[in-house]
Design a protein around this motif. Structure first.
Motif, short mmCIF file in Angstrom:
data_model
loop_
_atom_site.label_atom_id
_atom_site.label_comp_id
_atom_site.label_asym_id
_atom_site.label_seq_id
_atom_site.Cartn_x
_atom_site.Cartn_y
_atom_site.Cartn_z
N ALA A 1 20.36 -24.57 -20.53
CA ALA A 1 19.06 -25.04 -20.35
C ALA A 1 18.18 -23.89 -20.35
CB ALA A 1 19.01 -26.04 -19.43
N GLU A 2 17.03 -23.79 -21.12
CA GLU A 2 16.22 -22.68 -20.92
C GLU A 2 14.98 -23.33 -20.16
OE1 GLU A 2 16.91 -20.12 -22.66
OE2 GLU A 2 18.40 -20.98 -23.98
N GLN B 1 -5.29 -17.07 -29.17
CA GLN B 1 -4.36 -17.83 -28.88
C GLN B 1 -3.51 -17.07 -27.76
OE1 GLN B 1 -1.54 -19.71 -31.66
NE2 GLN B 1 -3.21 -19.88 -33.05
N HIS B 2 -2.77 -17.95 -26.97
CA HIS B 2 -2.15 -17.43 -25.90
C HIS B 2 -0.88 -18.56 -25.48
CE1 HIS B 2 -0.83 -17.04 -21.59
NE2 HIS B 2 -0.68 -15.75 -22.05
N ILE B 3 0.38 -17.88 -25.70
CA ILE B 3 1.58 -19.01 -25.49
C ILE B 3 2.41 -18.36 -24.14
CG2 ILE B 3 1.57 -19.73 -27.82
CD1 ILE B 3 4.19 -18.05 -28.14
N SER B 4 3.14 -19.06 -23.58
CA SER B 4 4.35 -18.39 -22.79
C SER B 4 5.43 -18.87 -23.45
CB SER B 4 4.03 -18.90 -21.50
OG SER B 4 3.88 -20.24 -21.35
N LEU B 5 6.64 -18.12 -23.21
CA LEU B 5 7.75 -18.20 -23.82
C LEU B 5 8.99 -18.74 -22.63
CD1 LEU B 5 7.84 -15.42 -26.31
CD2 LEU B 5 7.67 -17.82 -27.02
N PRO B 6 10.02 -19.54 -23.03
CA PRO B 6 10.77 -19.60 -22.03
C PRO B 6 11.53 -18.44 -21.75
CG PRO B 6 11.58 -20.55 -24.16
CD PRO B 6 10.18 -20.00 -24.34
N SER B 7 12.21 -18.50 -20.48
CA SER B 7 12.84 -17.37 -20.07
C SER B 7 14.44 -17.61 -20.02
CB SER B 7 12.53 -17.03 -18.53
OG SER B 7 12.87 -18.02 -17.73
N HIS B 8 15.40 -16.74 -19.75
CA HIS B 8 16.57 -17.09 -19.77
C HIS B 8 17.51 -16.14 -18.57
CE1 HIS B 8 17.73 -12.95 -21.60
NE2 HIS B 8 16.56 -13.24 -22.10
N GLY C 1 21.98 -15.86 -26.60
CA GLY C 1 22.24 -16.64 -27.81
C GLY C 1 22.70 -15.75 -29.12
N CYS D 1 17.66 -6.66 -25.34
CA CYS D 1 16.99 -6.58 -26.50
C CYS D 1 16.96 -7.95 -27.13
CB CYS D 1 17.36 -5.69 -27.53
SG CYS D 1 17.55 -3.99 -26.86
N HIS D 2 17.91 -8.90 -26.82
CA HIS D 2 17.97 -10.24 -27.05
C HIS D 2 18.72 -11.18 -25.92
CE1 HIS D 2 21.95 -9.11 -28.22
NE2 HIS D 2 21.32 -8.10 -29.02
N SER D 3 18.55 -12.33 -25.94
CA SER D 3 19.26 -13.02 -25.24
C SER D 3 20.42 -13.46 -25.47
CB SER D 3 18.36 -14.43 -24.71
OG SER D 3 18.30 -15.15 -26.20
#
Lengths: 414, 123
Positions: free
Chosen positions: B121-122, B36-43, B67, B63-65
């Motif tokens: 919005a992400e 499996q391979h996924i991509s994640l939204p950026s911020h 949110g 270390c975290h966005s």
């Protein structure tokens, strides 16, 4: 063996039936009046600073976005009205550290068992799924901090509503079988899980969680490669995650890569400095109370939620209404879900639907005919087979863990 | 410009599919595991406004966005100072100790005045 009967599902539930069940609920949940509103692009959780977007991530339908990196995604309550198992694409997501696995090659993935053992193991996925007997269990996975946003006074942390939980049928192998093969040495006491997630800064403590060896060997704690008869979504820990039935999700380490057997208690930060609760009934204490002994969080208590009617709904006077929802017993089976329509003065027993095992969600139903116009407070209270029932007063602790107060919704009788 | 982006995407997809052989593992119960391979939204730089926002963007999104910060309940300044010190001491945030107070003050305000959801919005 008799004791395992009440929680294993085994072949009783064929794969096809199961997948059908996962999709079926949608229609059953469509209650015309008082139905929970359809998902829009945003949602307001009922506490200060509770405005959230709904956002789809890979392999996930739009969920309540709490944090983008690493993802914290909450399941909307409406999903729990659609069936007893939480679909994988709606299952909440909770990581701690910023660097989470996004690509897994099933050919090179390895799980290691090492430390205080006579025969360390390094296994690939193919051997893992074929060399050990398959095991299945339905179990609720609930974040320790589920419902933290409702704490009063509020506490910092992941500000979840009630949707940091889900119920799945987990398929995999018993940890006991793997550990037996590794053959713990005399003096082995704890088993520590590590997954592929990492911090981005050199001093961030790696996320490690431990169980006592006896607990790890109890034949229920398992390593899952299947979730609702499908592979785990990446965001729920593909390809392997620990499953610790009855215990809060902090121990259910995702993308599990290392199992270390220790001959001493684990003093890493995530066991000794975080996920600590007061050593009191319902993990309860007073804000500011001094001298409270704190211990690592452990088992869950019972909870129940009305899911087919939302707060503020209008019900017709003298018209019979079906009230239904989900409940679970926590670390043991559910005995009863009681219903009150008078703010908790009198209670009636609800009818429990099919039992998928003592760690699973179970649906309840009750017919309710309001006879008096005006406001009414509806409550449900779960009672488990240890005789533990949901408290009428909310618990409080400094990190916002283990909330399980009796829930109430206000309705208008018109 | 746009074409180049698609080319990169195609190249990346090819590289990924190439290095992950398309083997399957079928479990005894019939679950089929695939790589499996996924991509994640950026911020982006999620803090804005006061001049301290740039310090917060530098030190509070490592270390975290945002949110993690912008969904917090109303906390008083002392609680925010504790939170920022915890980030330094427990998690290794490299914020200089002398900046703790002004960052805490900025965050105390920013967290209770988050940007509108539409602006969050992400990608």
């Amino acid at each position: 063996m008799a004791p395992t009967r009440d929680y294993t599902i085994g072949n009783a539930l064929a794969r096809r039936d199961f997948l059908r069940m996962l999709t079926m609920g949608v229609a059953a949940g469509a209650v015309a009046r008082g139905a929970i509103p359809a998902l829009a692009g945003t949602i307001q959780l009922p506490f200060a600073n509770g405005a959230r977007r709904l956002q789809a991530f890979a392999q996930k339908r739009p969920l309540i976005l709490l944090r983008t990196r690493s993802p914290l995604l909450e399941t909307p309550m409406a999903v729990f009205n659609q069936g007893v198992f939480t679909p994988n694409d709606a299952f909440y997501v909770r990581w701690h550290l910023a660097d989470i696995p996004t690509a897994i090659d099933i050919n090179t993935y390895r799980l290691r068992v090492f430390g205080h053992v006579n025969s360390p193991i390094e296994t690939d996925l193919r051997s893992l799924v074929h060399d050990y007997p398959a095991f299945e269990i339905a179990a609720v996975n609930q974040c320790s901090g589920n419902s933290r946003g409702f704490f009063n006074p509020r506490v910092p942390g992941g500000e979840w509503g009630n949707g940091a939980m889900g119920n799945a049928l987990w398929t995999g192998i018993r940890l006991k079988d793997l550990l037996a093969k590794a053959n713990p040495r005399a003096g082995a006491r704890f088993v520590r899980f590590n997954g592929l997630d990492k911090g981005t800064q050199p001093n961030t403590p790696d996320f490690l969680k431990s169980l006592e060896l006896d607990h790890a060997m109890n034949g229920e704690v398992m390593i899952a490669y299947g979730m609702n008869h499908q592979p785990l979504p990446m965001l729920n820990g593909f390809p392997l995650r620990a499953v610790v039935p009855g215990w809060f999700a902090t121990y259910w380490v995702k993308s599990l890569s290392d199992i270390e057997v220790l001959d001493h208690p684990d003093d890493n930060f995530w066991m000794k400095g975080a996920y600590l609760v007061p050593d009191t009934p319902h993990f309860n204490m007073k804000p500011g109370q001094a001298g409270v002994k704190m211990v690592p969080i452990s088992t869950m208590g019972p909870r129940s939620f009305i899911t087919n009617i939302s707060d503020g709904a209008a019900l017709k006077k003298d018209r019979r209404t079906n009230i239904s929802g989900i409940a679970f017993g926590g670390d043991t089976g559910l005995t009863d879900v009681m219903f009150s329509s008078d703010g908790g003065r009198t209670w009636r027993q609800t009818r429990l639907d099919r039992d998928y095992g003592k760690y699973s969600f179970r649906r309840f139903q009750i017919q309710f005919t309001p006879v008096q116009a005006g406001g009414a407070v509806l409550m449900v209270k779960a009672i488990n087979s240890n005789g533990v029932e949901q408290p009428m007063e909310p618990n409080w602790n400094p990190s916002g863990y283990a909330r399980n107060v009796v829930e109430q919704i206000r309705v208008r009788i018109v | 410009m746009k074409h180049r982006k698609y080319l990169y995407l195609a190249a990346a997809a090819f590289a990924i599919s190439g290095c992950m052989k398309q083997t399957l593992i079928t479990t005894p119960g019939g679950i089929v595991l695939r790589s499996q391979h996924i991509s994640l939204p950026s911020h982006g730089r999620e803090f804005s406004g006061a001049p301290e926002s740039s310090v917060a963007n530098t030190y509070c999104l490592m270390c975290h966005s945002g949110g993690m910060v912008l969904t917090q309940p109303p906390l008083d300044l002392a609680q925010w100072q504790n939170e920022v010190r915890k980030m330094i001491k427990v998690y290794g945030c490299p914020l200089p100790g002398s900046d703790v107070d002004q960052v805490a003050q900025f965050i105390a305000h920013a967290s209770q005045n988050p940007p509108p959801l539409s602006a969050r919005a992400e990608k």
